[in-house]
Motif scaffolding. Structure first.
Motif, PDB file in Angstrom:
ATOM      1  N   ASP A 272      17.833  45.714  47.456  1.00  0.00           N
ATOM      2  CA  ASP A 272      18.171  44.299  47.283  1.00  0.00           C
ATOM      3  C   ASP A 272      19.637  43.984  47.560  1.00  0.00           C
ATOM      4  O   ASP A 272      19.954  42.999  48.234  1.00  0.00           O
ATOM      5  N   ILE A 273      20.535  44.789  47.016  1.00  0.00           N
ATOM      6  CA  ILE A 273      21.965  44.464  47.085  1.00  0.00           C
ATOM      7  C   ILE A 273      22.802  45.701  47.403  1.00  0.00           C
ATOM      8  O   ILE A 273      22.341  46.838  47.259  1.00  0.00           O
ATOM      9  N   GLU A 274      24.027  45.458  47.833  1.00  0.00           N
ATOM     10  CA  GLU A 274      25.054  46.494  47.947  1.00  0.00           C
ATOM     11  C   GLU A 274      26.317  45.953  47.292  1.00  0.00           C
ATOM     12  O   GLU A 274      26.706  44.805  47.524  1.00  0.00           O
ATOM     13  N   ILE A 275      26.962  46.775  46.463  1.00  0.00           N
ATOM     14  CA  ILE A 275      28.148  46.354  45.721  1.00  0.00           C
ATOM     15  C   ILE A 275      29.345  47.166  46.186  1.00  0.00           C
ATOM     16  O   ILE A 275      29.285  48.392  46.265  1.00  0.00           O
ATOM     17  N   ASN A 276      30.433  46.462  46.499  1.00  0.00           N
ATOM     18  CA  ASN A 276      31.679  47.117  46.873  1.00  0.00           C
ATOM     19  C   ASN A 276      32.837  46.511  46.097  1.00  0.00           C
ATOM     20  O   ASN A 276      32.776  45.364  45.654  1.00  0.00           O
ATOM     21  N   PHE A 277      33.892  47.311  45.929  1.00  0.00           N
ATOM     22  CA  PHE A 277      35.112  46.866  45.252  1.00  0.00           C
ATOM     23  C   PHE A 277      36.229  46.872  46.301  1.00  0.00           C
ATOM     24  O   PHE A 277      36.687  47.937  46.716  1.00  0.00           O
ATOM     25  N   LEU A 278      36.647  45.683  46.728  1.00  0.00           N
ATOM     26  CA  LEU A 278      37.588  45.566  47.835  1.00  0.00           C
ATOM     27  C   LEU A 278      38.921  45.018  47.367  1.00  0.00           C
ATOM     28  O   LEU A 278      38.988  44.107  46.544  1.00  0.00           O
ATOM     29  N   LYS A 279      39.974  45.583  47.939  1.00  0.00           N
ATOM     30  CA  LYS A 279      41.338  45.202  47.573  1.00  0.00           C
ATOM     31  C   LYS A 279      41.815  44.035  48.426  1.00  0.00           C
ATOM     32  O   LYS A 279      41.496  43.934  49.605  1.00  0.00           O
ATOM     33  N   LYS A 280      42.610  43.154  47.796  1.00  0.00           N
ATOM     34  CA  LYS A 280      43.135  42.004  48.520  1.00  0.00           C
ATOM     35  C   LYS A 280      44.495  41.632  47.951  1.00  0.00           C
ATOM     36  O   LYS A 280      44.734  41.738  46.753  1.00  0.00           O
ATOM     37  N   TRP A 281      45.388  41.202  48.839  1.00  0.00           N
ATOM     38  CA  TRP A 281      46.676  40.678  48.415  1.00  0.00           C
ATOM     39  C   TRP A 281      46.572  39.158  48.361  1.00  0.00           C
ATOM     40  O   TRP A 281      46.204  38.517  49.341  1.00  0.00           O
ATOM     41  N   VAL A 282      46.878  38.584  47.201  1.00  0.00           N
ATOM     42  CA  VAL A 282      46.786  37.140  47.012  1.00  0.00           C
ATOM     43  C   VAL A 282      48.185  36.578  46.803  1.00  0.00           C
ATOM     44  O   VAL A 282      48.898  36.991  45.882  1.00  0.00           O
ATOM     45  N   ALA A 283      48.573  35.647  47.666  1.00  0.00           N
ATOM     46  CA  ALA A 283      49.898  35.041  47.562  1.00  0.00           C
ATOM     47  C   ALA A 283      49.995  34.146  46.331  1.00  0.00           C
ATOM     48  O   ALA A 283      49.058  33.430  45.992  1.00  0.00           O
ATOM     49  N   ASN A 284      51.110  34.213  45.660  1.00  0.00           N
ATOM     50  CA  ASN A 284      51.381  33.387  44.485  1.00  0.00           C
ATOM     51  C   ASN A 284      52.265  32.221  44.907  1.00  0.00           C
ATOM     52  O   ASN A 284      53.414  32.435  45.318  1.00  0.00           O
ATOM     53  N   PRO A 285      51.808  30.954  44.849  1.00  0.00           N
ATOM     54  CA  PRO A 285      52.600  29.821  45.338  1.00  0.00           C
ATOM     55  C   PRO A 285      53.804  29.488  44.473  1.00  0.00           C
ATOM     56  O   PRO A 285      54.704  28.786  44.917  1.00  0.00           O
ATOM     57  N   ILE A 286      53.830  29.983  43.233  1.00  0.00           N
ATOM     58  CA  ILE A 286      54.974  29.717  42.359  1.00  0.00           C
ATOM     59  C   ILE A 286      56.145  30.623  42.715  1.00  0.00           C
ATOM     60  O   ILE A 286      57.300  30.193  42.778  1.00  0.00           O
ATOM     61  N   TYR A 287      55.841  31.902  42.953  1.00  0.00           N
ATOM     62  CA  TYR A 287      56.865  32.853  43.365  1.00  0.00           C
ATOM     63  C   TYR A 287      56.592  33.229  44.817  1.00  0.00           C
ATOM     64  O   TYR A 287      55.718  34.050  45.097  1.00  0.00           O
ATOM     65  N   ASN A 288      57.342  32.638  45.730  1.00  0.00           N
ATOM     66  CA  ASN A 288      57.064  32.829  47.157  1.00  0.00           C
ATOM     67  C   ASN A 288      57.237  34.276  47.599  1.00  0.00           C
ATOM     68  O   ASN A 288      56.676  34.691  48.614  1.00  0.00           O
ATOM     69  N   ASP A 289      58.015  35.058  46.866  1.00  0.00           N
ATOM     70  CA  ASP A 289      58.272  36.439  47.268  1.00  0.00           C
ATOM     71  C   ASP A 289      57.368  37.431  46.547  1.00  0.00           C
ATOM     72  O   ASP A 289      57.580  38.622  46.604  1.00  0.00           O
ATOM     73  N   LYS A 290      56.346  36.920  45.871  1.00  0.00           N
ATOM     74  CA  LYS A 290      55.486  37.796  45.097  1.00  0.00           C
ATOM     75  C   LYS A 290      54.040  37.663  45.534  1.00  0.00           C
ATOM     76  O   LYS A 290      53.559  36.578  45.809  1.00  0.00           O
ATOM     77  N   GLU A 291      53.349  38.796  45.603  1.00  0.00           N
ATOM     78  CA  GLU A 291      51.918  38.801  45.871  1.00  0.00           C
ATOM     79  C   GLU A 291      51.230  39.653  44.818  1.00  0.00           C
ATOM     80  O   GLU A 291      51.805  40.596  44.291  1.00  0.00           O
ATOM     81  N   ASP A 292      50.003  39.330  44.520  1.00  0.00           N
ATOM     82  CA  ASP A 292      49.244  40.064  43.524  1.00  0.00           C
ATOM     83  C   ASP A 292      48.200  40.929  44.213  1.00  0.00           C
ATOM     84  O   ASP A 292      47.376  40.424  44.967  1.00  0.00           O
ATOM     85  N   ARG A 293      48.235  42.224  43.951  1.00  0.00           N
ATOM     86  CA  ARG A 293      47.224  43.129  44.472  1.00  0.00           C
ATOM     87  C   ARG A 293      46.074  43.157  43.479  1.00  0.00           C
ATOM     88  O   ARG A 293      46.225  43.597  42.352  1.00  0.00           O
ATOM     89  N   VAL A 294      44.928  42.688  43.927  1.00  0.00           N
ATOM     90  CA  VAL A 294      43.776  42.575  43.029  1.00  0.00           C
ATOM     91  C   VAL A 294      42.537  43.126  43.735  1.00  0.00           C
ATOM     92  O   VAL A 294      42.528  43.351  44.942  1.00  0.00           O
ATOM     93  N   TYR A 295      41.490  43.313  42.962  1.00  0.00           N
ATOM     94  CA  TYR A 295      40.225  43.816  43.481  1.00  0.00           C
ATOM     95  C   TYR A 295      39.114  42.812  43.192  1.00  0.00           C
ATOM     96  O   TYR A 295      39.122  42.147  42.159  1.00  0.00           O
ATOM     97  N   PHE A 296      38.174  42.736  44.102  1.00  0.00           N
ATOM     98  CA  PHE A 296      37.039  41.845  43.936  1.00  0.00           C
ATOM     99  C   PHE A 296      35.745  42.652  43.986  1.00  0.00           C
ATOM    100  O   PHE A 296      35.598  43.550  44.812  1.00  0.00           O
ATOM    101  N   VAL A 297      34.823  42.316  43.089  1.00  0.00           N
ATOM    102  CA  VAL A 297      33.497  42.917  43.115  1.00  0.00           C
ATOM    103  C   VAL A 297      32.672  42.107  44.109  1.00  0.00           C
ATOM    104  O   VAL A 297      32.266  40.988  43.835  1.00  0.00           O
ATOM    105  N   GLU A 298      32.451  42.683  45.278  1.00  0.00           N
ATOM    106  CA  GLU A 298      31.720  41.999  46.342  1.00  0.00           C
ATOM    107  C   GLU A 298      30.250  42.414  46.297  1.00  0.00           C
ATOM    108  O   GLU A 298      29.931  43.599  46.322  1.00  0.00           O
ATOM    109  N   ILE A 299      29.353  41.420  46.251  1.00  0.00           N
ATOM    110  CA  ILE A 299      27.918  41.678  46.188  1.00  0.00           C
ATOM    111  C   ILE A 299      27.266  41.172  47.473  1.00  0.00           C
ATOM    112  O   ILE A 299      27.391  39.998  47.817  1.00  0.00           O
TER     113      ILE A 299
END
Length: 279
Positions: free
Chosen positions: A82-109
């Motif tokens: 039925d499904i496949e699950i992956n955990f993928l990394k992404k850099w998300v820009a923070n609009p408040i701090y222009n010089d900062k990005e957050d490295r986060v993971y998403f559970v992709e289904i």
């Protein structure tokens, strides 16, 4: 008296109907498919390798900073019919701090079927070996445009993330984060038995599924029916597989120079890492 009797009868009928609806829901076991082990292996191929000369040069200097690499246990279900699950990394820009990005993971289904797959976030959990538990839906939170809904519908052959992470700009000009957060692989150092001096500079500690100091389990509930009359649960078990001590804190953003310097091998796209300090 008759009015009270009628109200009481209606209340009893409502409770009975709700109980019967809950009772009629049935969990159906769906085992792994032939692709499951291949998906698991993606997350167990990433390693840091540091030369012996570098290790000897540093001696027994205790490290305060380290990176942990997570692996996936072989008893995990990441792929079935039925499904496949992956955990993928992404850099998300923070609009408040222009010089900062957050490295986060998403559970992709990924929906592998020709039917719509429904995810009930109120039945999806993340649990750590220290006893902490997190549900992906909080019914007490105010539900508005910035919050993630309880039910997630995935069209046939499509992919969706279990959580969302974005910034919303209000009319006043200020930004607010989405209510639901993505994954961060942080944990309780005390519960894992880690302390300052636990590891030396450029040292690598390797663990197995049995002796790892920390575990994290994900439970993902899904159904092909919006009423969840029948549903299944996929269980994914992560564990700390390697710990690498650094002379200095890990750089905040991954780049080619850093990957070459620390001799990273394996499928880095599917690596789950976390930097922490032993202070």
């Amino acid at each position: 008296m008759k009015a009270k009797t009628l109200i009481g009868t209606l209340c009893c009928l409502f409770c009975y109907t709700a109980a019967m609806a809950q009772h009629s829901q049935q969990m159906v076991y769906v085992g792994p498919d032939k692709n499951n082990q291949k998906v698991i292996d993606r997350y167990n191929r990433c390693h840091y390798r540091i030369s012996l000369a570098q290790v000897l040069l540093n001696g027994n200097n205790k490290s305060k900073d380290f990176t942990a690499i997570f692996g996936v246990k072989t008893n995990s279900l990441m792929s079935n019919d039925d499904i496949e699950i992956n955990f993928l990394k992404k850099w998300v820009a923070n609009p408040i701090y222009n010089d900062k990005e957050d490295r986060v993971y998403f559970v992709e289904i990924k929906n592998k079927t020709s039917d719509t797959i429904y995810i009930d976030r109120s039945r999806c959990f993340r649990m750590d070996s220290d006893g902490s538990r997190y549900c992906y839906y909080d019914s007490l939170k105010r539900q508005d445009a910035n919050s993630t809904k309880r039910m997630l519908a995935i069209p046939p052959r499509a992919k969706r993330n279990l959580t969302d992470y974005r910034w919303v700009k209000h009319k006043e000009g200020n930004y607010v984060e989405i209510v639901e957060y993505p994954e961060e692989f942080l944990w309780n150092l005390d519960a894992a038995g880690m302390y300052e001096g636990y590891i030396c500079h450029d040292d690598v500690k390797t663990f197995t599924e049995e002796n790892s100091p920390y575990y994290r389990t994900f439970l993902i509930a899904y159904s092909k029916r919006p009423d969840f009359a029948t549903y299944s649960i996929a269980t994914i078990n992560f564990y700390i597989r390697e710990i690498i001590g650094w002379r200095y804190a890990e750089v905040i953003k991954d780049d080619i120079m850093n990957l070459t310097r620390y001799r990273l091998t394996g499928e880095y796209k599917y690596s789950i890492t976390s930097w922490m300090s032993l202070y």
